[in-house]
Write an enzyme that holds these catalytic residues in place. Structure first.
Site, PDB file in Angstrom:
ATOM      1  N   GLU A 265       0.737  -1.301   0.138  1.00  0.00           N
ATOM      2  CA  GLU A 265       0.055   0.020  -0.104  1.00  0.00           C
ATOM      3  C   GLU A 265       0.932   1.432  -0.108  1.00  0.00           C
ATOM      4  OE1 GLU A 265      -2.405   1.734  -0.580  1.00  0.00           O
ATOM      5  OE2 GLU A 265      -4.192   1.295   0.683  1.00  0.00           O
ATOM      6  N   ASP A 266       0.305   2.338  -0.409  1.00  0.00           N
ATOM      7  CA  ASP A 266       1.165   3.395  -0.393  1.00  0.00           C
ATOM      8  C   ASP A 266       1.091   4.244   0.949  1.00  0.00           C
ATOM      9  OD1 ASP A 266      -1.853   4.135  -0.634  1.00  0.00           O
ATOM     10  OD2 ASP A 266      -1.470   5.460  -2.045  1.00  0.00           O
TER      11      ASP A 266
ATOM     12  N   ASP B 297      -4.130   5.216   6.513  1.00  0.00           N
ATOM     13  CA  ASP B 297      -4.752   6.567   7.278  1.00  0.00           C
ATOM     14  C   ASP B 297      -5.318   6.075   8.174  1.00  0.00           C
ATOM     15  OD1 ASP B 297      -5.112   9.319   7.339  1.00  0.00           O
ATOM     16  OD2 ASP B 297      -6.718   9.118   5.963  1.00  0.00           O
TER      17      ASP B 297
ATOM     18  N   PHE C 281      -1.877  15.728   4.553  1.00  0.00           N
ATOM     19  CA  PHE C 281      -2.206  15.358   3.301  1.00  0.00           C
ATOM     20  C   PHE C 281      -1.108  15.305   2.308  1.00  0.00           C
ATOM     21  CE2 PHE C 281      -4.116  14.460  -0.841  1.00  0.00           C
ATOM     22  CZ  PHE C 281      -4.584  13.436  -0.252  1.00  0.00           C
TER      23      PHE C 281
ATOM     24  N   ASP D  96      -1.836  10.649  -4.754  1.00  0.00           N
ATOM     25  CA  ASP D  96      -2.268  11.956  -5.496  1.00  0.00           C
ATOM     26  C   ASP D  96      -3.118  12.745  -4.714  1.00  0.00           C
ATOM     27  OD1 ASP D  96      -4.672   9.767  -5.043  1.00  0.00           O
ATOM     28  OD2 ASP D  96      -5.652  11.303  -6.503  1.00  0.00           O
TER      29      ASP D  96
ATOM     30  N   ARG E 107       1.037  12.217  -8.695  1.00  0.00           N
ATOM     31  CA  ARG E 107       1.508  10.722  -8.250  1.00  0.00           C
ATOM     32  C   ARG E 107       2.820  10.549  -8.799  1.00  0.00           C
ATOM     33  NH1 ARG E 107      -2.924   7.610  -6.950  1.00  0.00           N
ATOM     34  NH2 ARG E 107      -4.966   8.057  -7.721  1.00  0.00           N
TER      35      ARG E 107
HETATM   36  P1  IMP Z   1      -7.774   4.676   4.775  1.00  0.00           P
HETATM   37  O1  IMP Z   1      -8.700   3.750   4.504  1.00  0.00           O
HETATM   38  O2  IMP Z   1      -8.249   6.050   5.613  1.00  0.00           O
HETATM   39  O3  IMP Z   1      -6.572   3.941   5.484  1.00  0.00           O
HETATM   40  O4  IMP Z   1      -7.105   5.137   3.409  1.00  0.00           O
HETATM   41  C1  IMP Z   1      -6.018   4.801   2.689  1.00  0.00           C
HETATM   42  C2  IMP Z   1      -6.095   5.379   1.553  1.00  0.00           C
HETATM   43  O5  IMP Z   1      -6.601   6.804   1.429  1.00  0.00           O
HETATM   44  C3  IMP Z   1      -4.837   5.472   0.789  1.00  0.00           C
HETATM   45  O6  IMP Z   1      -4.565   4.309   0.246  1.00  0.00           O
HETATM   46  C4  IMP Z   1      -4.822   6.481  -0.044  1.00  0.00           C
HETATM   47  O7  IMP Z   1      -5.368   6.289  -1.354  1.00  0.00           O
HETATM   48  C5  IMP Z   1      -5.837   7.618   0.582  1.00  0.00           C
HETATM   49  N1  IMP Z   1      -4.808   8.745   1.423  1.00  0.00           N
HETATM   50  C6  IMP Z   1      -5.108   8.639   2.729  1.00  0.00           C
HETATM   51  N2  IMP Z   1      -4.148   9.743   3.133  1.00  0.00           N
HETATM   52  C7  IMP Z   1      -3.532  10.246   2.024  1.00  0.00           C
HETATM   53  C8  IMP Z   1      -2.625  11.256   1.903  1.00  0.00           C
HETATM   54  O8  IMP Z   1      -2.155  12.009   2.698  1.00  0.00           O
HETATM   55  N3  IMP Z   1      -2.248  11.621   0.496  1.00  0.00           N
HETATM   56  C9  IMP Z   1      -2.853  10.872  -0.611  1.00  0.00           C
HETATM   57  N4  IMP Z   1      -3.875   9.830  -0.035  1.00  0.00           N
HETATM   58  C10 IMP Z   1      -4.162   9.687   0.879  1.00  0.00           C
HETATM   59 MG    MG Z   2      -4.272   3.683  -1.497  1.00  0.00          MG
END
Ligand code: IMP
Ligand code: MG
Length: 173
Positions: free
Chosen positions: A97-98, A101, A150, A157, A163
């Site tokens: 994963e990138d 969050d 963020f 992105d 990206r």
């Molecule tokens: P989660 O389900 O809230 O953990 O969301 C994860 C996804 O939200 C990541 O795979 C990203 O695609 C997006 N995301 C969360 N934080 C960021 C950020 O700071 N920048 C860009 N994308 C984010």
């Molecule tokens: Mg992602």
């Protein structure tokens, strides 16, 4: 209009850390193969760089899930946009994963993949924002813990932009 991007992690820092994680994964999976599951689109840059540094046999598959809309706020809804091409039976799966969050996307995904009879499922993320966690997820490999900002670049992105930045930055608004 061009936004201003402040560098949080340089290309060199990111590359060095990916090399370390690749070495760690190669040690942990010694004698086995690892099946990398790249979470599109954000995970694609990290997956490529990481895969090149893993010395055990690697296979790759891709999945796309969405939990975010066009902005920076979580919708709380996770849906599969593109499923895997191959079954997971008996495989040692490593999700790449990138960023983690809230943890909603990954906790959903891990649960889903466990039902497909893999030998193991682990999670690797380039970035983690532990302060933001809403759903508990066990992360096995983390590139960097970052503050609640963020970020963009290295696959991440803002409205599908940035990206391709070779570093991790924060969009200044
Ligand atoms: P989660 O389900 O809230 O953990 O969301 C994860 C996804 O939200 C990541 O795979 C990203 O695609 C997006 N995301 C969360 N934080 C960021 C950020 O700071 N920048 C860009 N994308 C984010
Ligand atoms: Mg992602």
């Amino acid at each position: 209009m061009e936004d201003k991007v402040r560098v949080l992690l340089t290309e060199e820092e990111v590359d060095k850390r990916i090399e370390e994680i690749g070495a760690q994964i190669s040690r942990d999976y010694a004698g086995k193969s690892v099946h990398l599951i790249c979470v599109l689109k954000g995970g694609v840059f990290f997956t490529c760089e990481l895969a090149k540094r893993i010395t055990v046999p690697v296979s790759l598959d891709f999945m796309s899930v969405s939990s975010y809309g066009a902005g920076t706020k979580s919708s709380g809804v996770v849906k599969i946009v593109k499923d895997l091409d191959e079954p997971l039976d008996g495989k040692d799966v490593l999700i790449v994963e990138d960023i983690i969050d809230s943890g909603r996307t990954l906790s959903y995904l891990i649960e889903l993949l466990h039902k497909r009879n893999p030998n193991s499922v682990r999670l690797c993320t380039l970035l983690d924002k532990p302060e933001r966690r809403v759903t508990d997820v066990k992360v096995d490999y983390v590139g960097f813990n970052i503050p609640d900002e963020f970020v963009v670049g290295y696959g991440l992105d803002y409205d599908q932009k940035y990206r391709n930045l070779p570093y991790i930055g924060v969009v200044e608004v």
